[in-house]
Scaffold this motif. Structure first.
Motif, PDB file in Angstrom:
ATOM      1  N   TYR A   1      -1.570   5.263 -12.907  1.00 46.42           N
ATOM      2  CA  TYR A   1      -1.765   4.218 -11.902  1.00 46.42           C
ATOM      3  C   TYR A   1      -2.764   3.210 -12.478  1.00 46.42           C
ATOM      4  O   TYR A   1      -3.318   3.422 -13.557  1.00 46.42           O
ATOM      5  CB  TYR A   1      -2.219   4.767 -10.546  1.00 46.42           C
ATOM      6  CG  TYR A   1      -3.524   5.531 -10.531  1.00 46.42           C
ATOM      7  CD1 TYR A   1      -4.754   4.877 -10.505  1.00 46.42           C
ATOM      8  CD2 TYR A   1      -3.533   6.934 -10.508  1.00 46.42           C
ATOM      9  CE1 TYR A   1      -5.946   5.578 -10.469  1.00 46.42           C
ATOM     10  CE2 TYR A   1      -4.715   7.636 -10.457  1.00 46.42           C
ATOM     11  CZ  TYR A   1      -5.926   6.954 -10.439  1.00 46.42           C
ATOM     12  OH  TYR A   1      -7.111   7.654 -10.407  1.00 46.42           O
TER      13      TYR A   1
ATOM     14  N   PRO B   1      -3.966   5.331  -5.811  1.00 47.98           N
ATOM     15  CA  PRO B   1      -2.963   4.432  -5.235  1.00 47.98           C
ATOM     16  C   PRO B   1      -1.587   5.053  -5.042  1.00 47.98           C
ATOM     17  O   PRO B   1      -0.750   4.483  -4.336  1.00 47.98           O
ATOM     18  CB  PRO B   1      -2.895   3.285  -6.253  1.00 47.98           C
ATOM     19  CG  PRO B   1      -4.204   3.326  -6.959  1.00 47.98           C
ATOM     20  CD  PRO B   1      -4.551   4.775  -7.043  1.00 47.98           C
TER      21      PRO B   1
ATOM     22  N   PHE C   1      -2.849   5.534   0.888  1.00 49.09           N
ATOM     23  CA  PHE C   1      -3.284   4.368   0.113  1.00 49.09           C
ATOM     24  C   PHE C   1      -2.198   3.303   0.100  1.00 49.09           C
ATOM     25  O   PHE C   1      -2.450   2.134   0.447  1.00 49.09           O
ATOM     26  CB  PHE C   1      -3.641   4.805  -1.307  1.00 49.09           C
ATOM     27  CG  PHE C   1      -4.499   3.850  -2.082  1.00 49.09           C
ATOM     28  CD1 PHE C   1      -4.012   2.606  -2.460  1.00 49.09           C
ATOM     29  CD2 PHE C   1      -5.787   4.190  -2.447  1.00 49.09           C
ATOM     30  CE1 PHE C   1      -4.801   1.722  -3.195  1.00 49.09           C
ATOM     31  CE2 PHE C   1      -6.585   3.315  -3.178  1.00 49.09           C
ATOM     32  CZ  PHE C   1      -6.090   2.075  -3.543  1.00 49.09           C
TER      33      PHE C   1
ATOM     34  N   ARG D   1      -1.757  -0.560   1.870  1.00 45.73           N
ATOM     35  CA  ARG D   1      -1.391  -1.760   1.112  1.00 45.73           C
ATOM     36  C   ARG D   1      -0.151  -2.428   1.705  1.00 45.73           C
ATOM     37  O   ARG D   1      -0.139  -3.652   1.930  1.00 45.73           O
ATOM     38  CB  ARG D   1      -1.131  -1.366  -0.344  1.00 45.73           C
ATOM     39  CG  ARG D   1      -0.697  -2.502  -1.261  1.00 45.73           C
ATOM     40  CD  ARG D   1      -0.104  -1.941  -2.544  1.00 45.73           C
ATOM     41  NE  ARG D   1       1.129  -1.197  -2.275  1.00 45.73           N
ATOM     42  CZ  ARG D   1       1.564  -0.177  -3.024  1.00 45.73           C
ATOM     43  NH1 ARG D   1       0.866   0.244  -4.069  1.00 45.73           N
ATOM     44  NH2 ARG D   1       2.700   0.431  -2.714  1.00 45.73           N
TER      45      ARG D   1
ATOM     46  N   TYR E   1     -11.393  -0.071   1.259  1.00 43.55           N
ATOM     47  CA  TYR E   1     -10.206  -0.755   0.744  1.00 43.55           C
ATOM     48  C   TYR E   1     -10.305  -2.261   0.968  1.00 43.55           C
ATOM     49  O   TYR E   1     -10.049  -3.055   0.055  1.00 43.55           O
ATOM     50  CB  TYR E   1      -8.950  -0.201   1.417  1.00 43.55           C
ATOM     51  CG  TYR E   1      -7.664  -0.784   0.879  1.00 43.55           C
ATOM     52  CD1 TYR E   1      -6.949  -0.132  -0.115  1.00 43.55           C
ATOM     53  CD2 TYR E   1      -7.157  -1.988   1.367  1.00 43.55           C
ATOM     54  CE1 TYR E   1      -5.771  -0.663  -0.621  1.00 43.55           C
ATOM     55  CE2 TYR E   1      -5.983  -2.532   0.869  1.00 43.55           C
ATOM     56  CZ  TYR E   1      -5.290  -1.862  -0.114  1.00 43.55           C
ATOM     57  OH  TYR E   1      -4.124  -2.402  -0.623  1.00 43.55           O
TER      58      TYR E   1
END
Length: 436
Positions: free
Chosen positions: A133, A285, A290, A294, A424
């Motif tokens: 990642y 991620p 996570f 996003r 985040y």
């Protein structure tokens, strides 16, 4: 590989080989030798071109191939380098320990390293910063640890010479082995990376540790995935673990068996920790919480899996701070290894513990919590759970860890996700990584 024809002339039994001196055979011998030289040259040239000159070797796909990644030239050694290693690993508290943390730029590794350093232990990190990642997130974690006084050596866990050098420079009392190829689904795309990291890497580390003097005590990350297709819940350390549902799970189970072997033969003190769906700030991620965050913020639809007959898919989500406390408790209660010079002197400690939260939460509820925290409605796409290694639910029985480690999780999913979302939004503020 097909054998070269002229080798058939060599006797199958030992003895002095006598060449036939006839001109014909002498000519045939020289001809074969020339062919051997020619094809050897071609073979070596192909190896050079394939590994060092191939244009694709700089692509993410090539770099994620462990066989190529291992060929990268990591820079280590020298007086200045050794000074940084010693300084980072120096114990600064009474009765402290000196810990080598592998996978130190990873999610759990970063938090564990920082916690150890805060309480005065000596900490040296090791990480290869692979691109499974976004490596920039790992570099940001590295910067965080650098500010805390933790030096991360950039190298591959399979580099035996590097590991031996580290143990020459520092007499580590403990190893926290967190380096591994993570992810259940990625194993279907790149299975060799799991064998390279989770099996070969573990064996390489144990080989070096068994020969170290003194031998360190080792705590390492197993996984709740070893419970595989078990249907009895909650999962207990006494349950069978011979039905893995993914290659990732199989490599972690193999690791537990390998640990048993090195404990039995060489007297290494080994503690395996079965983590249950760890989440929180600085997370991975590739984890659902996570990338759900996003995609919800970007207005993209998210896939929520359900089992057969609309069955609920649930996870025992465990907040990172609880996991860190479990890791430190395992280190603190680890007994010394009993071997010396690679030879066992007596029975050594061998343990395995579940580190979970004991409260499985449906993935659909996770999404609802994120919607409230982000103040954005998710576009849900309900899909059937695919046969890619994912299991329907996980649920930890932590009675052994409670009794022997004093482990007691304190963070529920609502509180943990609130902390994650706050991090985040700050880290990815305005689409840019803003740091701490």
């Amino acid at each position: 590989m097909k054998q070269i024809s002229h080798l058939d002339n060599i006797p199958s039994t030992p003895g002095k080989f006598k060449m036939d001196k006839s001109p014909y055979n002498r000519l045939r011998w020289h001809s074969s030798l020339a062919k051997l030289t020619f094809w050897s040259f071609i073979f070596l040239a192909l190896i050079f071109i394939f590994f060092f000159r191939s244009p694709s070797s700089s692509t993410p796909q090539a770099l994620s191939d462990p066989s190529r990644r291992y060929l990268q030239n990591y820079s280590w050694g020298g007086a200045a380098w050794e000074k940084r290693v010693r300084s980072s690993a120096r114990i600064r508290s009474r009765n402290g320990m000196s810990v080598l943390v592998t996978g130190a730029a990873g999610f759990v590794g970063t938090h564990v390293s920082a916690a150890l350093k805060r309480r005065g232990d000596g900490v040296l990190g090791l990480d290869n910063f692979n691109d499974y990642y976004d490596p920039s997130l790992k570099r940001a974690r590295q910067a965080l640890l650098e500010r805390a006084g933790v030096f991360i050596v950039e190298a591959d866990i399979n580099d035996e010479a590097l590991l031996k050098k580290l143990f020459e420079v520092v007499a580590f009392t403990h190893v926290m082995h967190l380096a591994a190829q993570a992810g259940v689904r990625y194993a279907m795309e790149n299975p060799s990376s799991y064998v390279h990291s989770n099996i070969a890497g573990l064996v390489n580390l144990l080989e070096v540790c068994k020969s170290a003097n003194p031998q360190p005590a080792i705590v390492w990350a197993s996984s709740s995935s070893v419970y595989g297709l078990n249907t009895k819940v909650p999962f207990s350390e006494k349950d069978r673990t011979d039905q893995p549902a993914s290659l990732y799970a199989a490599t972690k189970k193999a690791g537990e068996e390998i640990a048993h072997t090195y404990n039995h033969i060489y007297g290494l003190s080994l503690t395996g920790l079965r983590f249950f769906t760890v989440y929180g700030p600085w997370g991975r991620p590739d984890m659902a919480y996570f990338f759900f965050t996003r995609d919800i913020l970007k207005g993209k639809s998210i896939s929520i899996f359900e089992a057969a007959n609309h069955g609920t898919v649930a996870r025992d989500f465990t907040y990172i701070d609880d996991i860190v406390r479990g890791c430190l408790a395992a280190l603190d209660t680890a007994e010394k290894s009993t071997g010396s010079g690679g030879k066992k002197k007596g029975p050594a400690q061998l343990r395995v513990y579940n580190l979970g939260n004991t409260s499985p939460v449906p993935v659909s509820d996770l999404v609802s919590i994120l919607e409230r925290l982000l103040k954005v409605k998710a576009k849900r796409n309900i899909l059937r759970l695919p046969r890619n290694g994912d299991v329907q639910y996980t649920h930890a029985n932590i009675s052994s860890a409670q009794r022997e480690l004093g482990y007691k999780p304190t963070t529920d999913l609502q509180a943990g996700l609130k902390k994650f979302v706050r991090w985040y939004l700050r880290f990815y503020a305005d689409g840019k990584k803003s740091g701490v």
